[in-house]
Design a protein around this motif. Structure first.
Motif, short mmCIF file in Angstrom:
data_model
loop_
_atom_site.label_atom_id
_atom_site.label_comp_id
_atom_site.label_asym_id
_atom_site.label_seq_id
_atom_site.Cartn_x
_atom_site.Cartn_y
_atom_site.Cartn_z
N GLY A 197 -19.36 21.76 -8.52
CA GLY A 197 -19.57 20.74 -7.50
C GLY A 197 -18.27 20.21 -6.91
N LEU A 198 -18.43 19.49 -5.80
CA LEU A 198 -17.27 18.95 -5.07
C LEU A 198 -16.47 17.97 -5.93
CD1 LEU A 198 -15.54 18.54 -2.55
CD2 LEU A 198 -17.26 16.89 -1.74
N GLY A 199 -17.17 17.10 -6.66
CA GLY A 199 -16.48 16.15 -7.51
C GLY A 199 -15.61 16.82 -8.54
N HIS A 200 -16.12 17.89 -9.13
CA HIS A 200 -15.35 18.64 -10.13
C HIS A 200 -14.14 19.31 -9.49
CE1 HIS A 200 -14.50 22.24 -12.67
NE2 HIS A 200 -14.57 21.32 -13.62
N ALA A 201 -14.33 19.85 -8.27
CA ALA A 201 -13.21 20.49 -7.56
C ALA A 201 -12.08 19.50 -7.33
CB ALA A 201 -13.69 21.07 -6.24
N ILE A 202 -12.41 18.29 -6.90
CA ILE A 202 -11.39 17.27 -6.66
C ILE A 202 -10.70 16.90 -7.97
CG2 ILE A 202 -10.96 14.95 -5.81
CD1 ILE A 202 -11.78 17.11 -3.68
N TRP A 203 -11.47 16.77 -9.03
CA TRP A 203 -10.92 16.40 -10.34
C TRP A 203 -9.92 17.45 -10.84
CZ3 TRP A 203 -11.81 18.41 -15.44
CH2 TRP A 203 -11.36 17.58 -16.47
N CYS A 204 -10.12 18.70 -10.46
CA CYS A 204 -9.19 19.76 -10.86
C CYS A 204 -7.78 19.54 -10.33
CB CYS A 204 -9.71 21.13 -10.39
SG CYS A 204 -11.16 21.73 -11.28
N TYR A 224 -1.35 25.10 -5.47
CA TYR A 224 -2.64 25.76 -5.65
C TYR A 224 -3.10 25.57 -7.09
CZ TYR A 224 -1.33 27.99 -1.28
OH TYR A 224 -0.95 28.22 0.02
N VAL A 225 -4.36 25.18 -7.26
CA VAL A 225 -4.94 25.00 -8.59
C VAL A 225 -6.32 25.63 -8.59
CG1 VAL A 225 -5.85 22.70 -8.00
CG2 VAL A 225 -5.48 23.30 -10.39
N ARG A 226 -6.74 26.22 -9.69
CA ARG A 226 -8.01 26.92 -9.78
C ARG A 226 -9.15 26.01 -10.26
NH1 ARG A 226 -8.67 32.74 -10.36
NH2 ARG A 226 -7.17 33.65 -8.92
N MET A 241 0.84 -1.21 0.00
CA MET A 241 0.00 0.00 0.00
C MET A 241 0.87 1.25 0.00
SD MET A 241 -3.22 -0.62 2.53
CE MET A 241 -2.14 -0.77 3.96
N LYS A 242 0.50 2.19 -0.84
CA LYS A 242 1.21 3.46 -0.83
C LYS A 242 0.73 4.30 0.35
CE LYS A 242 1.87 3.78 -5.85
NZ LYS A 242 1.57 4.57 -7.08
N PRO A 243 1.63 5.04 1.00
CA PRO A 243 1.21 5.88 2.14
C PRO A 243 0.42 7.09 1.66
CG PRO A 243 3.52 6.27 1.61
CD PRO A 243 3.08 5.13 0.74
N ILE A 244 -0.30 7.71 2.59
CA ILE A 244 -1.07 8.92 2.28
C ILE A 244 -0.17 10.13 2.50
CG2 ILE A 244 -3.19 10.21 2.76
CD1 ILE A 244 -3.61 7.36 1.68
N ARG A 245 0.33 10.68 1.40
CA ARG A 245 1.26 11.82 1.47
C ARG A 245 0.62 13.14 1.07
NH1 ARG A 245 5.44 12.65 -1.30
NH2 ARG A 245 4.51 11.97 -3.27
N LYS A 246 -0.50 13.07 0.34
CA LYS A 246 -1.08 14.29 -0.23
C LYS A 246 -2.51 14.48 0.26
CE LYS A 246 1.68 13.95 -4.46
NZ LYS A 246 1.67 13.96 -5.95
N ALA A 247 -2.90 15.74 0.40
CA ALA A 247 -4.27 16.07 0.80
C ALA A 247 -4.81 17.18 -0.09
CB ALA A 247 -4.33 16.51 2.26
N VAL A 248 -6.06 17.06 -0.48
CA VAL A 248 -6.74 18.07 -1.30
C VAL A 248 -7.74 18.82 -0.44
CG1 VAL A 248 -8.22 18.46 -3.31
CG2 VAL A 248 -6.44 16.69 -3.39
N PHE A 249 -7.68 20.15 -0.51
CA PHE A 249 -8.60 21.02 0.22
C PHE A 249 -9.42 21.81 -0.80
CE2 PHE A 249 -4.84 20.28 2.70
CZ PHE A 249 -5.28 20.12 4.01
N PRO A 250 -10.67 21.42 -1.05
CA PRO A 250 -11.51 22.19 -1.99
C PRO A 250 -12.01 23.46 -1.32
CG PRO A 250 -12.69 20.27 -1.17
CD PRO A 250 -11.34 20.23 -0.54
N GLN A 255 -8.51 6.26 -3.44
CA GLN A 255 -7.53 5.79 -4.40
C GLN A 255 -7.58 6.66 -5.65
OE1 GLN A 255 -5.28 3.28 -3.84
NE2 GLN A 255 -6.09 3.37 -1.73
N PRO A 256 -6.47 6.75 -6.40
CA PRO A 256 -6.42 7.66 -7.55
C PRO A 256 -7.41 7.32 -8.65
CG PRO A 256 -4.49 6.21 -7.49
CD PRO A 256 -5.20 6.03 -6.19
N GLU A 257 -7.93 6.08 -8.66
CA GLU A 257 -8.92 5.71 -9.69
C GLU A 257 -10.16 6.59 -9.64
OE1 GLU A 257 -6.12 2.44 -9.35
OE2 GLU A 257 -7.26 3.55 -7.84
N VAL A 258 -10.41 7.25 -8.52
CA VAL A 258 -11.59 8.11 -8.44
C VAL A 258 -11.50 9.25 -9.44
CG1 VAL A 258 -10.76 9.73 -6.66
CG2 VAL A 258 -13.19 9.20 -6.81
N MET A 259 -10.28 9.67 -9.79
CA MET A 259 -10.12 10.75 -10.76
C MET A 259 -10.61 10.31 -12.14
SD MET A 259 -9.04 13.34 -9.13
CE MET A 259 -7.95 13.99 -7.84
#
Length: 287
Positions: A108-115, A100-102, A1-10, A209-213
């Motif tokens: 919606g939240l799903g779109h924000a995460i996809w960005c 930072y990404v715009r 398992m890969k560790p959790i190193r990154k976090a996204v804040f919408p 998991q990254p497959e959600v993207m």
């Protein structure tokens, strides 16, 4: 398992429920006593061992970038006056530890995460909704990371609410439970009360998991005419392990005015430097 190193804040939302306070100030910068909501979320991420913070912002959100930068003039003035800079230490994110990404449109939240897909890359990652203010020791995300290290796959935070309140939230269909973890068999975004599979709601913290993207890439609009993260997660159930963790601490909905006031009062009462004074004031107010 890969560790959790990154976090996204919408953090691209307009904060219309807090107007006019949020006309010029991001709602994530509203303080709980003397620390902004976004600071609490970042501190929670750090406690869980997360290294890189990814902020999905929008127009008018530059105060968030400034908050996590070095304030040269302020620090120079404080140092010259012999004041300690310790209070500013948590606000510093080192070079390469933030991105930072715009989100150009409020889709919606799903779109924000996809960005954030290119920065997340091919790694599992955490998501924090800063206006879901989680208080506890250990923090909510640390509790989730511990569950992830045992179980792998996808992990979400849940809490129990009165059944009549479920239509405002994403709700899980629960399976087998063990301790603070519950198997997730299904997810529904803002169901009608009579259609809700449980009263366990998703409470603003995720490890995915990254497959959600890839799933979000083809996700159609759902509740509210927005691209819902809950809908994309529901499509992944059955292809990967999916569990929910019931947070052992407290949660305040700081997306609502009542919840925001409650959070300020609760934190103020716990503070050694003001708790006694605030308690006396509150008791006097209630007479």
């Amino acid at each position: 398992m890969k560790p959790i190193r990154k976090a996204v804040f919408p953090v691209a939302g307009l904060g219309t429920r807090f107007l006019p306070a949020t006309k010029a100030i991001p709602k994530e910068m509203l303080p709980i006593v003397d620390r902004p909501l976004i600071q609490y979320a970042v501190d929670e991420a750090r406690e869980a061992g997360i290294e890189q913070m990814i902020f999905v912002t929008g127009r008018g959100k530059s105060a968030i970038e400034d908050h996590f930068d070095i304030a040269f003039e302020l620090e120079k003035t404080m140092a010259e006056r012999g004041k300690s800079l310790e209070v500013l230490e948590p606000t510093r994110l080192g070079p390469g530890n933030c991105a930072y990404v715009r989100q150009q449109e409020p889709l919606g939240l799903g779109h924000a995460i996809w960005c954030a897909r290119d920065i997340v890359g091919d790694e599992p990652f955490a998501i924090f909704l800063p206006d879901e203010f989680m208080v506890g020791s250990p923090g909510c995300m640390k509790q989730m990371v511990e569950a992830y290290n045992r179980l792998g796959g996808n992990v979400i935070s849940v809490l129990e609410v009165p059944h009549e309140a479920v239509s405002s939230y994403g709700v899980i269909a629960p399976g087998r439970s063990e301790g603070d973890t519950t198997e997730v068999l299904g997810l529904v975004e803002k169901p009608r009360v009579e259609d809700a599979p449980s009263n366990l709601i998703i409470s603003g913290r995720y490890i995915l998991q990254p497959e959600v993207m890839r799933t979000l890439e083809s996700q159609e609009k759902g509740a509210g005419g927005e691209i819902q993260l809950t809908d994309a997660m529901a499509r992944m159930i059955g292809t990967q392990p999916f569990h929910a963790v019931t947070f052992a601490g407290k949660r305040y909905d700081c997306g609502s005015k009542a919840g925001y006031v409650q959070a300020n009062l609760a934190i103020a009462l716990e503070r050694e430097d003001m708790g006694e004074e605030i308690r006396a004031f509150a008791l006097d107010l209630l007479k």
